[in-house]
Scaffold this motif. Structure first.
Motif, PDB file in Angstrom:
ATOM      1  N   LEU A   1      -0.821  13.740 -57.006  1.00 58.20           N
ATOM      2  CA  LEU A   1      -1.179  12.819 -57.889  1.00 58.20           C
ATOM      3  C   LEU A   1      -1.427  13.527 -59.220  1.00 58.20           C
ATOM      4  O   LEU A   1      -1.061  14.675 -59.614  1.00 58.20           O
ATOM      5  CB  LEU A   1      -2.691  12.162 -57.761  1.00 58.20           C
TER       6      LEU A   1
ATOM      7  N   LEU B   1      -1.091   7.942 -59.100  1.00 61.20           N
ATOM      8  CA  LEU B   1      -1.187   8.141 -57.644  1.00 61.20           C
ATOM      9  C   LEU B   1       0.568   8.118 -57.371  1.00 61.20           C
ATOM     10  O   LEU B   1       1.209   7.080 -57.296  1.00 61.20           O
ATOM     11  CB  LEU B   1      -1.775   7.045 -56.741  1.00 61.20           C
TER      12      LEU B   1
ATOM     13  N   CYS C   1       2.385  10.487 -51.027  1.00 63.04           N
ATOM     14  CA  CYS C   1       2.102  11.296 -49.890  1.00 63.04           C
ATOM     15  C   CYS C   1       3.172  11.651 -48.586  1.00 63.04           C
ATOM     16  O   CYS C   1       3.647  10.486 -48.141  1.00 63.04           O
ATOM     17  CB  CYS C   1       0.827  10.257 -49.091  1.00 63.04           C
TER      18      CYS C   1
ATOM     19  N   CYS D   1      -3.558   3.885 -50.052  1.00 59.06           N
ATOM     20  CA  CYS D   1      -4.443   4.983 -50.283  1.00 59.06           C
ATOM     21  C   CYS D   1      -5.819   4.198 -51.002  1.00 59.06           C
ATOM     22  O   CYS D   1      -5.396   3.274 -51.992  1.00 59.06           O
ATOM     23  CB  CYS D   1      -3.973   5.940 -51.307  1.00 59.06           C
TER      24      CYS D   1
ATOM     25  N   ALA E   1      -8.709   5.376 -53.738  1.00 61.71           N
ATOM     26  CA  ALA E   1      -9.136   6.538 -54.668  1.00 61.71           C
ATOM     27  C   ALA E   1     -10.248   5.917 -55.394  1.00 61.71           C
ATOM     28  O   ALA E   1     -10.402   4.918 -55.870  1.00 61.71           O
ATOM     29  CB  ALA E   1      -7.872   6.679 -55.946  1.00 61.71           C
TER      30      ALA E   1
ATOM     31  N   SER F   1      -4.161   1.175 -53.229  1.00 59.70           N
ATOM     32  CA  SER F   1      -2.712   1.038 -53.809  1.00 59.70           C
ATOM     33  C   SER F   1      -1.941   0.219 -52.959  1.00 59.70           C
ATOM     34  O   SER F   1      -2.707  -0.596 -51.867  1.00 59.70           O
ATOM     35  CB  SER F   1      -2.019   2.366 -53.430  1.00 59.70           C
TER      36      SER F   1
ATOM     37  N   LEU G   1     -10.153  10.673 -52.350  1.00 56.14           N
ATOM     38  CA  LEU G   1      -8.745  10.029 -51.896  1.00 56.14           C
ATOM     39  C   LEU G   1      -8.712   9.718 -50.613  1.00 56.14           C
ATOM     40  O   LEU G   1      -8.731  11.096 -49.811  1.00 56.14           O
ATOM     41  CB  LEU G   1      -7.789  10.824 -52.513  1.00 56.14           C
TER      42      LEU G   1
END
Length: 104
Positions: free
Chosen positions: A18, A40, A43, A59, A61, A70, A100
């Motif tokens: 991020l 973001l 991953c 995700c 956050a 997300s 996160l």
């Protein structure tokens, strides 16, 4: 700290990327609100989490009382979100830890 790293299907440590940017204010003091922009990104090296050997990653956050969830990236061991969200901060004391979490 006793926590174990998540290891993906490819035996690599799971890595969450991020970018955080604080937008400038006109004066040098912390008067008024500031906006923190969080990107973001992705991953990588996700573990397989379903029967087909992939992952449907998203995700969550949380930072300074703001929660962002997300999009879900389906059937991938690398989730590319490229999502931006903003947090308004009224004082330096409003800045606390960021959480996160990546889920399947």
């Amino acid at each position: 700290d006793g926590e174990k790293s998540v290891v993906g299907k490819d035996k690599q440590r799971c890595v969450l990327s991020l970018k955080i940017q604080v937008l400038p204010v006109p004066s040098k003091s912390f008067e008024g609100q500031r906006t923190l922009t969080i990107l973001l990104s992705q991953c990588a090296h996700l573990p397989k989490a379903d029967l087909l050997g992939s992952c449907d990653a998203y995700c969550v956050a949380e930072f300074a009382g703001t929660k962002h969830t997300s999009q879900t990236i389906k059937n991938s061991l690398t989730a590319h979100w490229m999502e931006t969200f903003e947090v308004s901060l009224s004082s330096p004391e409003a800045v606390t830890g960021m959480s996160l979490d990546v889920f399947d």
